[in-house]
Design a protein around this motif. Structure first.
Motif, PDB file in Angstrom:
ATOM      1  N   PHE A   1       0.833  -1.210   0.000  1.00 49.17           N
ATOM      2  CA  PHE A   1       0.000   0.000   0.000  1.00 49.17           C
ATOM      3  C   PHE A   1       0.866   1.257   0.000  1.00 49.17           C
ATOM      4  O   PHE A   1       0.588   2.218  -0.725  1.00 49.17           O
ATOM      5  CB  PHE A   1      -0.922   0.004   1.220  1.00 49.17           C
ATOM      6  N   PHE A   2       1.933   1.233   0.779  1.00 49.73           N
ATOM      7  CA  PHE A   2       2.793   2.409   0.886  1.00 49.73           C
ATOM      8  C   PHE A   2       3.453   2.749  -0.447  1.00 49.73           C
ATOM      9  O   PHE A   2       3.513   3.923  -0.838  1.00 49.73           O
ATOM     10  CB  PHE A   2       3.873   2.178   1.945  1.00 49.73           C
ATOM     11  N   LEU A   3       3.964   1.752  -1.148  1.00 46.94           N
ATOM     12  CA  LEU A   3       4.656   2.015  -2.409  1.00 46.94           C
ATOM     13  C   LEU A   3       3.735   2.684  -3.422  1.00 46.94           C
ATOM     14  O   LEU A   3       4.150   3.596  -4.146  1.00 46.94           O
ATOM     15  CB  LEU A   3       5.207   0.705  -2.980  1.00 46.94           C
ATOM     16  N   VAL A   4       2.484   2.248  -3.462  1.00 47.04           N
ATOM     17  CA  VAL A   4       1.526   2.850  -4.395  1.00 47.04           C
ATOM     18  C   VAL A   4       1.109   4.235  -3.899  1.00 47.04           C
ATOM     19  O   VAL A   4       1.139   5.218  -4.647  1.00 47.04           O
ATOM     20  CB  VAL A   4       0.287   1.949  -4.560  1.00 47.04           C
ATOM     21  N   SER A   5       0.729   4.327  -2.632  1.00 51.27           N
ATOM     22  CA  SER A   5       0.214   5.589  -2.100  1.00 51.27           C
ATOM     23  C   SER A   5       1.288   6.668  -2.025  1.00 51.27           C
ATOM     24  O   SER A   5       0.996   7.851  -2.264  1.00 51.27           O
ATOM     25  CB  SER A   5      -0.401   5.370  -0.715  1.00 51.27           C
ATOM     26  N   GLU A   6       2.528   6.294  -1.734  1.00 50.59           N
ATOM     27  CA  GLU A   6       3.593   7.298  -1.664  1.00 50.59           C
ATOM     28  C   GLU A   6       3.855   7.910  -3.029  1.00 50.59           C
ATOM     29  O   GLU A   6       4.065   9.124  -3.146  1.00 50.59           O
ATOM     30  CB  GLU A   6       4.871   6.669  -1.103  1.00 50.59           C
ATOM     31  N   SER A   7       3.843   7.075  -4.075  1.00 50.82           N
ATOM     32  CA  SER A   7       4.051   7.608  -5.424  1.00 50.82           C
ATOM     33  C   SER A   7       2.924   8.557  -5.800  1.00 50.82           C
ATOM     34  O   SER A   7       3.161   9.662  -6.302  1.00 50.82           O
ATOM     35  CB  SER A   7       4.122   6.463  -6.439  1.00 50.82           C
ATOM     36  N   MET A   8       1.686   8.140  -5.550  1.00 51.37           N
ATOM     37  CA  MET A   8       0.544   8.983  -5.893  1.00 51.37           C
ATOM     38  C   MET A   8       0.529  10.254  -5.045  1.00 51.37           C
ATOM     39  O   MET A   8       0.172  11.335  -5.531  1.00 51.37           O
ATOM     40  CB  MET A   8      -0.750   8.192  -5.712  1.00 51.37           C
ATOM     41  N   MET A   9       0.914  10.124  -3.771  1.00 46.39           N
ATOM     42  CA  MET A   9       1.015  11.302  -2.907  1.00 46.39           C
ATOM     43  C   MET A   9       2.009  12.306  -3.487  1.00 46.39           C
ATOM     44  O   MET A   9       1.766  13.521  -3.479  1.00 46.39           O
ATOM     45  CB  MET A   9       1.438  10.872  -1.507  1.00 46.39           C
ATOM     46  N   SER A  10       3.131  11.813  -3.987  1.00 48.73           N
ATOM     47  CA  SER A  10       4.142  12.698  -4.575  1.00 48.73           C
ATOM     48  C   SER A  10       3.583  13.434  -5.790  1.00 48.73           C
ATOM     49  O   SER A  10       3.853  14.623  -5.983  1.00 48.73           O
ATOM     50  CB  SER A  10       5.377  11.891  -4.986  1.00 48.73           C
ATOM     51  N   TRP A  11       2.816  12.721  -6.616  1.00 48.82           N
ATOM     52  CA  TRP A  11       2.211  13.370  -7.777  1.00 48.82           C
ATOM     53  C   TRP A  11       1.208  14.427  -7.333  1.00 48.82           C
ATOM     54  O   TRP A  11       1.177  15.530  -7.879  1.00 48.82           O
ATOM     55  CB  TRP A  11       1.478  12.349  -8.660  1.00 48.82           C
ATOM     56  N   ASP A  12       0.367  14.059  -6.357  1.00 47.06           N
ATOM     57  CA  ASP A  12      -0.725  14.944  -5.942  1.00 47.06           C
ATOM     58  C   ASP A  12      -0.223  16.167  -5.189  1.00 47.06           C
ATOM     59  O   ASP A  12      -0.639  17.296  -5.462  1.00 47.06           O
ATOM     60  CB  ASP A  12      -1.700  14.183  -5.043  1.00 47.06           C
ATOM     61  N   TRP A  13       0.627  15.930  -4.201  1.00 39.73           N
ATOM     62  CA  TRP A  13       0.956  16.977  -3.242  1.00 39.73           C
ATOM     63  C   TRP A  13       2.112  17.869  -3.685  1.00 39.73           C
ATOM     64  O   TRP A  13       2.247  18.982  -3.183  1.00 39.73           O
ATOM     65  CB  TRP A  13       1.272  16.368  -1.877  1.00 39.73           C
ATOM     66  N   ILE A  14       2.946  17.381  -4.610  1.00 37.91           N
ATOM     67  CA  ILE A  14       4.075  18.206  -5.049  1.00 37.91           C
ATOM     68  C   ILE A  14       4.092  18.393  -6.564  1.00 37.91           C
ATOM     69  O   ILE A  14       4.136  19.511  -7.058  1.00 37.91           O
ATOM     70  CB  ILE A  14       5.424  17.610  -4.576  1.00 37.91           C
ATOM     71  N   MET A  15       4.040  17.275  -7.321  1.00 31.62           N
ATOM     72  CA  MET A  15       4.184  17.403  -8.773  1.00 31.62           C
ATOM     73  C   MET A  15       3.026  18.176  -9.393  1.00 31.62           C
ATOM     74  O   MET A  15       3.210  18.862 -10.405  1.00 31.62           O
ATOM     75  CB  MET A  15       4.312  16.030  -9.425  1.00 31.62           C
ATOM     76  N   SER A  16       1.821  18.113  -8.793  1.00 31.07           N
ATOM     77  CA  SER A  16       0.687  18.834  -9.368  1.00 31.07           C
ATOM     78  C   SER A  16       0.796  20.340  -9.181  1.00 31.07           C
ATOM     79  O   SER A  16       0.013  21.103  -9.757  1.00 31.07           O
ATOM     80  CB  SER A  16      -0.627  18.329  -8.763  1.00 31.07           C
ATOM     81  N   LEU A  17       1.762  20.789  -8.372  1.00 24.05           N
ATOM     82  CA  LEU A  17       2.029  22.232  -8.289  1.00 24.05           C
ATOM     83  C   LEU A  17       2.514  22.763  -9.633  1.00 24.05           C
ATOM     84  O   LEU A  17       2.338  23.937  -9.956  1.00 24.05           O
ATOM     85  CB  LEU A  17       3.075  22.517  -7.207  1.00 24.05           C
ATOM     86  N   ASP A  18       3.177  21.884 -10.403  1.00 32.05           N
ATOM     87  CA  ASP A  18       3.571  22.171 -11.790  1.00 32.05           C
ATOM     88  C   ASP A  18       2.729  21.287 -12.698  1.00 32.05           C
ATOM     89  O   ASP A  18       3.212  20.271 -13.201  1.00 32.05           O
ATOM     90  CB  ASP A  18       5.056  21.856 -12.007  1.00 32.05           C
ATOM     91  N   PRO A  19       1.456  21.628 -12.936  1.00 28.15           N
ATOM     92  CA  PRO A  19       0.559  20.691 -13.627  1.00 28.15           C
ATOM     93  C   PRO A  19       0.921  20.413 -15.080  1.00 28.15           C
ATOM     94  O   PRO A  19       0.402  19.473 -15.671  1.00 28.15           O
ATOM     95  CB  PRO A  19      -0.813  21.377 -13.520  1.00 28.15           C
ATOM     96  N   HIS A  20       1.812  21.219 -15.663  1.00 26.26           N
ATOM     97  CA  HIS A  20       2.218  20.989 -17.049  1.00 26.26           C
ATOM     98  C   HIS A  20       3.390  20.015 -17.144  1.00 26.26           C
ATOM     99  O   HIS A  20       3.770  19.618 -18.243  1.00 26.26           O
ATOM    100  CB  HIS A  20       2.620  22.308 -17.721  1.00 26.26           C
ATOM    101  N   TRP A  21       3.951  19.657 -16.013  1.00 29.27           N
ATOM    102  CA  TRP A  21       5.186  18.855 -16.007  1.00 29.27           C
ATOM    103  C   TRP A  21       4.939  17.523 -15.321  1.00 29.27           C
ATOM    104  O   TRP A  21       4.102  17.406 -14.429  1.00 29.27           O
ATOM    105  CB  TRP A  21       6.277  19.624 -15.253  1.00 29.27           C
ATOM    106  N   PHE A  22       5.677  16.499 -15.765  1.00 27.91           N
ATOM    107  CA  PHE A  22       5.598  15.219 -15.067  1.00 27.91           C
ATOM    108  C   PHE A  22       6.921  14.474 -15.221  1.00 27.91           C
ATOM    109  O   PHE A  22       7.705  14.733 -16.130  1.00 27.91           O
ATOM    110  CB  PHE A  22       4.451  14.349 -15.619  1.00 27.91           C
TER     111      PHE A  22
END
Length: 438
Positions: free
Chosen positions: A227-248
């Motif tokens: 659960f952690f491996l999946v949720s941590e990755s998604m958390m990173s996308w949601d909580w930090i990477m989405s601050l730059d929504p044009h970038w991934f």
């Protein structure tokens, strides 16, 4: 049993009070209008000798374009400066939360792998993870306030921005407020439930006559890690990477995890050394600290590998949508962006390579503090360019936010350490851990 000293408790309260006052000042000192920003920018230019040029030789069209450009710049600066205290608080909240979360993951790894050496450190890890529910609530409240447009850190939450941005529109099935908050709630509930369940089982194991609680913890830890491996990755996308929504970046989840885990292990080492210096943890020896220092060294190398992999591939491919992330950091954040390589890679590599140094407590403490500063800068560089643009500096808001959350972190962690004996006596590997030496 550990006793929370009055000096440390007073120190934690002092940090919270000073931090709270500084955070309040940061919010109150933000400009109230674009006109205020224009005055600030003009004063800044004047102080650098950049006095306004005469318009005698400039035609009307050029004057109009210049005025329009100045207005646009001032408006952007206004929004960035309004975001600044929010961003500083967010960096601090996320930084200390990620230490607690990564400690929980490290703790689960030890149980799932049935490791013997760290058993004497389990209570320290449980103390650090006690901050997890508190930090999670604070972050969730922050996200709710963001969704209510109290700040503009997450641009995809602004309907006006989305209406004029086709790329964000295409991501709106994932990046929308209800789904964002639902995902955050699922992550947090999963992490906190495991933490509470694991704590309950380890305390019960101390009084048990068999290993049934230990067996349950082994199975639940293995399930939690999935659960952690999946949720941590998604958390990173949601909580930090989405601050730059044009970038991934497909490496981003691992990159954030690397920063989390090295900070967590460093915190475990620092608290263990502090407790040992106060006469507690007499069963923790130099070999345990040596192993923690080895993890600090190893995970620092791992972080650098991921930093370089992400940077090099994007730089080499030179795809505009990807390069923009690093272009802004090179042009406006060059010192912290490249400086954290020294703090997070060069310094740990040089000082922790020697095996003897890993057994010297004061050396581990000094190295650990620098590593933690380096990874705070790492989180700062992840968040600030998207939220405050070129209007960044380490000021009262940043320092006060760290002091506020650090004071809360110390209070919660050391209060939790008083709730149970510092030795998990019921663990079947306790003797192996107590006599661990090489």
């Amino acid at each position: 049993m550990y006793t929370f000293s009055s000096k440390l408790k007073t120190f934690s309260f002092a940090l919270m009070i000073v931090g709270l006052l500084g955070v309040a000042y940061g919010f109150l000192s933000t400009p109230n209008s674009v006109e205020d920003v224009k005055v600030m920018l003009q004063e800044s230019h004047d102080s650098h000798g950049e006095v306004a040029t005469s318009h005698d030789n400039v035609n009307h069209g050029e004057s109009h374009e210049t005025a329009h450009s100045d207005d646009t710049h001032a408006e952007h600066a206004f929004h960035y400066l309004k975001n600044k205290p929010w961003s500083a608080l967010y960096v601090a909240l996320f930084f200390f939360f990620m230490i607690s979360l990564a400690t929980l993951a490290f703790y689960a790894i030890q149980h799932a792998s049935q490791a013997g050496w760290p058993v004497v450190l389990f209570r320290v890890m449980e103390g650090i993870t006690a901050y997890l529910p508190v930090g999670a609530v604070l972050l969730f409240v922050f996200f709710v306030l963001s969704s209510l447009h109290m700040n503009h850190l997450f641009t995809w939450m602004d309907a006006d921005v989305v209406a004029h941005d086709e790329l964000i529109q295409n991501k709106s099935g994932y990046l929308n407020v209800p789904f964002f908050l639902l995902r955050a709630a699922i992550y947090i509930i999963g992490w906190v439930v495991y933490r509470q369940y694991a704590r309950k089982l380890t305390l019960a194991q101390d009084k048990a006559n068999d290993n049934s609680n230990y067996t349950k913890l082994f199975k639940s830890s293995a399930a939690f890690l999935v659960f952690f491996l999946v949720s941590e990755s998604m958390m990173s996308w949601d909580w930090i990477m989405s601050l730059d929504p044009h970038w991934f970046s497909t490496l981003f989840g691992w990159y954030v995890f690397a920063s989390m885990i090295v900070s967590a292990v460093t915190t475990i080492a620092l608290i263990s050394i502090y407790l040992k210096g106060k006469g507690y943890l007499e069963f923790v020896n130099n070999s345990h600290l040596h192993d923690l220092a080895k993890f600090m060294f190893g995970f620092s190398i791992f972080w650098t590998y991921l930093w370089f992999s992400q940077f090099m591939l994007i730089w080499y491919a030179n795809i505009p949508e990807e390069v923009t992330y690093f272009a802004s950091r090179f042009s406006e954040y060059k010192i912290p962006f490249l400086g954290m390589l020294v703090l997070n890679f060069a310094f740990p590599l040089l000082v922790l390579m020697n095996s003897d140094f890993k057994r010297v407590n004061w050396f581990i403490v000094c190295t650990g503090i620098i590593i933690l500063i380096g990874h705070y800068v790492d989180i700062f560089v992840m968040i600030m360019p998207a939220t405050v643009g070129d209007q960044w500096f380490f000021g009262i808001s940043e320092i006060s936010s760290v002091l506020l959350v650090l004071g809360l972190f110390i209070y919660v962690v050391f209060t939790a350490l008083t709730k149970a004996p510092l030795l998990a006596k019921g663990n079947p590997f306790i003797k192996e851990s107590e006599h661990f030496h090489y």
